[in-house]
Scaffold this motif. Structure first.
Motif, PDB file in Angstrom:
ATOM      1  N   GLU A 106       0.990  -1.171   0.443  1.00 47.91           N
ATOM      2  CA  GLU A 106       0.171   0.025   0.128  1.00 47.91           C
ATOM      3  C   GLU A 106       0.701   1.480  -0.061  1.00 47.91           C
ATOM      4  O   GLU A 106       0.605   1.904   0.735  1.00 47.91           O
ATOM      5  N   GLN A 107       1.611   1.099  -0.797  1.00 46.26           N
ATOM      6  CA  GLN A 107       2.722   2.244  -0.909  1.00 46.26           C
ATOM      7  C   GLN A 107       2.297   2.728  -3.023  1.00 46.26           C
ATOM      8  O   GLN A 107       2.234   1.907  -3.946  1.00 46.26           O
ATOM      9  N   THR A 108       3.088   4.741  -2.864  1.00 46.93           N
ATOM     10  CA  THR A 108       3.158   4.468  -4.799  1.00 46.93           C
ATOM     11  C   THR A 108       3.895   3.768  -4.876  1.00 46.93           C
ATOM     12  O   THR A 108       5.397   4.417  -4.318  1.00 46.93           O
ATOM     13  N   LEU A 109       4.027   3.283  -6.358  1.00 47.69           N
ATOM     14  CA  LEU A 109       5.333   2.621  -7.049  1.00 47.69           C
ATOM     15  C   LEU A 109       5.669   3.711  -8.238  1.00 47.69           C
ATOM     16  O   LEU A 109       4.642   4.096  -8.375  1.00 47.69           O
ATOM     17  N   ASP A 150       7.961   9.422  -0.469  1.00 45.31           N
ATOM     18  CA  ASP A 150       7.747   8.304   0.415  1.00 45.31           C
ATOM     19  C   ASP A 150       7.441   7.514  -0.538  1.00 45.31           C
ATOM     20  O   ASP A 150       7.020   5.745  -0.315  1.00 45.31           O
ATOM     21  N   ALA A 151       7.901   7.325  -2.023  1.00 42.48           N
ATOM     22  CA  ALA A 151       7.149   6.496  -3.125  1.00 42.48           C
ATOM     23  C   ALA A 151       8.319   4.994  -3.163  1.00 42.48           C
ATOM     24  O   ALA A 151       9.746   4.794  -2.076  1.00 42.48           O
ATOM     25  N   SER A 167      17.589  11.542  -0.749  1.00 42.10           N
ATOM     26  CA  SER A 167      15.930  10.934   0.914  1.00 42.10           C
ATOM     27  C   SER A 167      14.961  10.924  -0.679  1.00 42.10           C
ATOM     28  O   SER A 167      14.096  11.272   1.150  1.00 42.10           O
ATOM     29  N   VAL A 168      14.585  11.048  -1.140  1.00 43.36           N
ATOM     30  CA  VAL A 168      13.140  11.263  -1.669  1.00 43.36           C
ATOM     31  C   VAL A 168      11.929  10.514  -1.742  1.00 43.36           C
ATOM     32  O   VAL A 168      10.855  10.623  -0.881  1.00 43.36           O
TER      33      VAL A 168
END
Length: 227
Positions: A106-109, A150-151, A167-168
């Protein structure tokens, strides 16, 4: 039996898949030697399972974006087999293949594929089955200028690109970042079940620029017997 062919980047892959699931899979770093290595690897994989051309019912092929030369080799081989055997062909975007192994996250890829000359293809997924937009081509400085916080970054992520991005986001480990041909096979199998087959003449790689129709791999002609 479904054969999956992926020659999108310097990593190539083949898989054999049927109703019981993955039957065989091979991945290797081909560099720019797709033409020289692909038929040899396919012959070896099929011989190990005793699979003959007549056993193939469908071919799934990664359509890119990716390497111009690599995509041409994989697409040409896929079309040659389809024409020779009279079977369906199913094209699957390479970014979908890369994202598929992370479909439960459950995270943007953000899938990044090196195109050469400082250019990258990018595709963002809020959900694996629905990319936010079609893949686009950007320069490395453009990719760094529009970070996706946070992708999870997948694809052709090397130390140089990580340095540009800072570190994006988060990076998949090398083992987790493998683009598996079995994932391509699974996606193609699902599309086959839905009747979503492609037209062998109209199917083209995603070059993100003017498409170039590829030549058949050396030593291969339409109607050729591989094994």
């Amino acid at each position: 039996m479904l054969l999956a062919i992926d020659t999108s980047t310097e990593w190539s892959g083949l898989a054999l898949y049927n109703a019981a699931g993955v039957q065989a899979e091979a991945m290797w770093r081909s560099g720019r030697q797709h033409t020289e290595q692909l038929l040899t690897q396919l012959d070896l994989l099929c011989r190990q399972l005793g699979v003959k051309p007549a056993d193939l019912a469908t071919v799934g092929v990664a359509t890119g974006p990716g390497s111009w030369a690599g995509l041409r080799v994989g697409m040409s081989l896929a079309k040659a087999l389809v024409v020779a055997q009279g079977i369906p062909i199913i094209g699957v975007p390479t970014t979908d293949v890369w994202a598929w192994s992370w479909r439960h996250v459950e995270q943007t890829l953000l899938v990044v594929i090196r195109l050469g000359r400082g250019r990258y293809a990018i595709a963002q997924y809020a959900a694996v089955d629905q990319p936010c937009a079609a893949p686009s081509a950007v320069q490395v400085y453009e990719l760094a200028a529009v970070p996706v916080m946070d992708a999870l970054y997948l694809g052709d992520i090397d130390a140089e690109l990580q340095a540009h991005l800072g570190s994006v986001g988060h990076w998949a480990t090398p083992a987790d970042n493998v683009r598996r041909p079995a994932a391509l096979a699974e996606l193609a199998w699902a599309r086959l079940a839905d009747g979503a087959v492609d037209d062998v003449v109209g199917l083209e790689p995603i070059y993100l620029s003017s498409p170039v129709r590829g030549e058949l791999p050396s030593g291969l002609s339409y109607g050729a017997t591989l094994l």
